[in-house]
Design a protein around this motif. Structure first.
Motif, PDB file in Angstrom:
ATOM      1  N   LEU A   1       0.823  -1.207   0.000  1.00 16.92           N
ATOM      2  CA  LEU A   1       0.000   0.000   0.000  1.00 16.92           C
ATOM      3  C   LEU A   1       0.860   1.261   0.000  1.00 16.92           C
ATOM      4  N   ARG A   2       1.956   1.233   0.734  1.00 14.62           N
ATOM      5  CA  ARG A   2       2.805   2.427   0.809  1.00 14.62           C
ATOM      6  C   ARG A   2       3.446   2.773  -0.524  1.00 14.62           C
ATOM      7  N   ASP A   3       3.460   1.831  -1.481  1.00 15.10           N
ATOM      8  CA  ASP A   3       4.032   2.092  -2.804  1.00 15.10           C
ATOM      9  C   ASP A   3       3.017   2.682  -3.786  1.00 15.10           C
ATOM     10  N   LEU A   4       1.745   2.737  -3.364  1.00 11.77           N
ATOM     11  CA  LEU A   4       0.705   3.287  -4.235  1.00 11.77           C
ATOM     12  C   LEU A   4       0.531   4.783  -3.976  1.00 11.77           C
ATOM     13  N   VAL A   5      -0.061   5.477  -4.940  1.00 15.37           N
ATOM     14  CA  VAL A   5      -0.287   6.921  -4.811  1.00 15.37           C
ATOM     15  C   VAL A   5      -1.640   7.136  -4.154  1.00 15.37           C
ATOM     16  N   ALA A   6      -1.624   7.553  -2.881  1.00 11.60           N
ATOM     17  CA  ALA A   6      -2.863   7.723  -2.124  1.00 11.60           C
ATOM     18  C   ALA A   6      -3.677   8.901  -2.642  1.00 11.60           C
ATOM     19  N   ASN A   7      -5.002   8.774  -2.532  1.00 13.85           N
ATOM     20  CA  ASN A   7      -5.933   9.836  -2.942  1.00 13.85           C
ATOM     21  C   ASN A   7      -7.075   9.862  -1.923  1.00 13.85           C
ATOM     22  N   ARG A   8      -6.822  10.467  -0.781  1.00 13.86           N
ATOM     23  CA  ARG A   8      -7.765  10.415   0.340  1.00 13.86           C
ATOM     24  C   ARG A   8      -8.687  11.633   0.385  1.00 13.86           C
ATOM     25  N   VAL A   9      -9.000  12.172  -0.775  1.00  9.99           N
ATOM     26  CA  VAL A   9      -9.946  13.281  -0.849  1.00  9.99           C
ATOM     27  C   VAL A   9     -11.335  12.748  -0.502  1.00  9.99           C
ATOM     28  N   PRO A  10     -12.103  13.421   0.371  1.00 13.18           N
ATOM     29  CA  PRO A  10     -13.438  12.943   0.753  1.00 13.18           C
ATOM     30  C   PRO A  10     -14.344  12.733  -0.454  1.00 13.18           C
ATOM     31  N   TYR A  11     -15.238  11.776  -0.308  1.00 17.34           N
ATOM     32  CA  TYR A  11     -16.155  11.377  -1.382  1.00 17.34           C
ATOM     33  C   TYR A  11     -16.894  12.568  -1.994  1.00 17.34           C
ATOM     34  N   LEU A  12     -17.496  13.404  -1.147  1.00 15.55           N
ATOM     35  CA  LEU A  12     -18.332  14.498  -1.647  1.00 15.55           C
ATOM     36  C   LEU A  12     -17.532  15.702  -2.127  1.00 15.55           C
ATOM     37  N   CYS A  13     -16.208  15.583  -2.146  1.00 13.40           N
ATOM     38  CA  CYS A  13     -15.365  16.632  -2.724  1.00 13.40           C
ATOM     39  C   CYS A  13     -14.852  16.241  -4.104  1.00 13.40           C
TER      40      CYS A  13
END
Length: 604
Positions: free
Chosen positions: A370-382
């Motif tokens: 998981l740490r090798d992936l590009v995270a995208n933790r922007v909230p759903y409604l944004c």
């Protein structure tokens, strides 16, 4: 015989959806040997076409002979010409000109032909206007000055869809293919199951069996991409089964999942979305006998890196993606919550846990941490696409087909004093949606313009034809949105509101619109407990003093606080005060039935 096509050549391409040749198509690429174009490996013999509307498509060698022909300069260019004045009557089968496809659409029906000014479905229609019904179910009013050029009578002596050369035979493709240009123009019905099945087949979208998702969760495996899922024999639903469902010989429930992508490479690396989805599906599985088929984009659509045919399928899917969320034969599950931080961190700190994704460096699918992936933790409604899916899902006539799901269905219910459980949505007017989009994030910002255009089309297409609507579990602010959208409901006869969070301002805004409404015949109010109910009911009663179309009012579980309130409400609707049950705290169904009968018999 074999044709030789060169880059830059002007040709005509066969359109399966309108059964016509599309003039002005350009050969963008014509490789005679295997090569790499735009990062894709292209086999020899493939032809890339550019359509007049800007769409593109790769045509495999075995289809070139049937769907591409050299342009014939002796033929009419395809533009509608000036002809003698025509007279159309209701029920005529005609052909309508498509400007984007540069072709005539056969099988179009004249639904209305106003010979004199008249009122149709509550609208004042000037003389000369013609209402067309297209094969896919869409409708359009054509003003008199356009009728001459874009509507013509069907001619059996002329091949449907052509713009010249009467009687010229048009060969059909050996394997029908819906091009990007076809998909962009195709008017798929949002109510007909056969239209949905046709879209899934043309775009090569595969639904996922609920049982396969159960198996993945049991084995603690993340969702596979479409290319990997195809290797599992029982994972995806064949198009033949979907066609059988559309024909009525197979029973199934189709669920479209709206969710965030939590990394660039995989939407749900921690399997949190999978668990929430399975928990919800299991409840429906226990309550219904039918199969459950799921649309989840990562598994249902081809993912990066795509081969030419896979890219073509993906492009066609994007052209009409709203069908999966706005169609009346589907329901939407909204996964609005991201993976909890503790779950995310636990997987991130465990190097043994892997997720199978496509690796750009090695050009293959492999396990990565998981740490090798590009995270995208922007909230759903944004997220822009998530907002679009919510808006499309809200365009259905029944808001109960659009619902959020949680890991624990009880976690956000709260008590009757809490409104956290109210998650219903109403159709979003385009101007409000555009404001929301300005605050939303897109991976590709260019997507915003296409989403805005599509939302406007869906909104007016759905609400203008809706005759009966049910909106339930509406959170604060949704009633105000409904008030702004209500004028666009030109055929609405029955409106039901159930469990609505109401403020005094929203109640007044809704009542003001209701007072001038000229289409609604029946109004049903089922409100939550508390003062909000009184605010809405009293505002509606005042609106009824002006409104002259509502003949039936149903107040389900409407609270009557005391004799004074009872007397006030009866006076507002022009009824004589009743003494029976006037002091009762809760109105029973017999009283409500009498309200309905009184309103029907005593209203002028």
């Amino acid at each position: 015989m074999e044709r030789s096509l060169t880059k830059g050549e002007i040709v005509e391409a066969w359109s399966n959806s309108v059964q016509a040749w599309i003039p002005g198509t350009v050969v963008l690429e014509a490789p005679t040997a295997p090569c790499s174009i735009d990062g894709q490996q292209i086999p020899a013999g493939f032809i890339k076409l550019g359509y007049p509307g800007g769409a593109t498509k790769w045509v495999p060698p075995e289809q070139v002979l049937n769907i591409i022909r050299q342009s014939n300069t002796s033929q009419t260019s395809g533009y509608p010409d000036q002809r003698m004045e025509r007279s159309f009557a209701k029920g005529d089968t005609v052909e309508a000109w498509s400007n984007s496809l540069q072709a005539w659409i056969p099988g179009t029906m004249v639904l209305e032909a106003a010979k004199a000014p008249c009122n149709i479905d509550g609208q004042q229609i000037p003389a000369g206007f013609v209402k067309l019904g297209y094969p896919g179910g869409a409708t359009k009013w054509v003003p008199p000055h356009q009728v001459l050029n874009i509507v013509r009578k069907s001619s059996t002596s002329q091949t449907s869809g052509t713009s010249g050369n009467p009687g010229t035979a048009q060969p059909k493709p050996a394997k029908p293919v819906l091009s990007d240009a076809d998909a962009d123009e195709a008017e798929y019905s949002l109510t007909d199951p056969n239209s949905l099945a046709e879209f899934l087949r043309h775009a090569n979208i595969r639904l996922v069996r609920a049982g396969y998702l159960y198996q993945l969760l049991r084995l603690k495996l993340p969702l596979p991409c479409r290319q990997e899922a195809e290797k599992e024999p029982a994972a995806l639903v064949p198009h033949e089964e979907v066609s059988a469902w559309a024909a009525g010989s197979r029973d199934a429930m189709i669920v479209s999942v709206s969710h965030a992508w939590e990394t660039r490479e995989h939407p749900d690396p921690c399997c949190y979305q999978l668990k929430c989805l399975v928990d919800a599906l299991a409840l429906f599985d226990a309550a219904y006998y039918s199969d459950i088929w799921v649309f989840y984009d990562f598994v249902s659509l081809f993912q990066f890196e795509r081969q030419p045919a896979e890219q073509e399928s993906f492009d066609r899917s994007m052209q009409n993606m709203h069908l999966m969320y706005a169609h009346e034969c589907t329901r939407t599950f909204r996964l609005e919550n991201l993976t909890p931080s503790d779950v995310w961190q636990a997987m991130e700190s465990n190097p043994q846990r892997k997720v199978r994704v496509y690796d750009v460096a090695s050009h293959c699918v492999r396990d990565r941490a998981l740490r090798d992936l590009v995270a995208n933790r922007v909230p759903y409604l944004c997220k822009g696409w998530c907002k679009a899916e919510v808006a499309w899902s809200s365009a259905r006539d029944n808001s109960e087909l659009n619902q959020p799901i949680f890991g624990d269905p009880r976690s956000d219910l709260g008590g009757w004093s809490s409104y956290s459980w109210l998650k219903g949505k109403v159709p979003v007017p385009p101007e409000i949606f555009e404001q929301d989009m300005q605050r939303s994030e897109f991976t590709h910002r260019d997507d915003a313009a296409a989403v805005l255009k599509l939302q406007r089309k869906i909104f007016y297409l759905k609400v203008s034809e809706c005759k009966q609507a049910l909106f339930s579990n509406l959170a604060e602010g949704e009633l105000s949105r409904l008030a702004r959208a209500l004028p666009a409901y030109r055929k609405l006869k029955i409106l039901q509101l159930e469990d609505v969070h109401v403020t005094h301002a929203a109640a007044e805004e809704f009542a003001q619109v209701l007072a001038s409404n000229e289409t609604i015949r029946e109004l049903c109010l089922k409100c939550p407990r508390g003062d909000d109910r009184k605010a809405l009911v009293e505002a509606v009663m005042r609106a009824l003093k002006t409104n002259r179309t509502i003949t039936t009012l149903k107040l389900v579980n409407a609270i009557l606080h005391d004799d004074k309130c009872q007397s006030k409400l009866t006076v507002l609707i022009g009824m004589p005060p009743r003494s029976t049950s006037a002091s009762s705290k809760w109105a029973c169904r017999s009283i409500l039935t009498r309200y309905k009968a009184i309103l029907e018999s005593e209203r002028p």
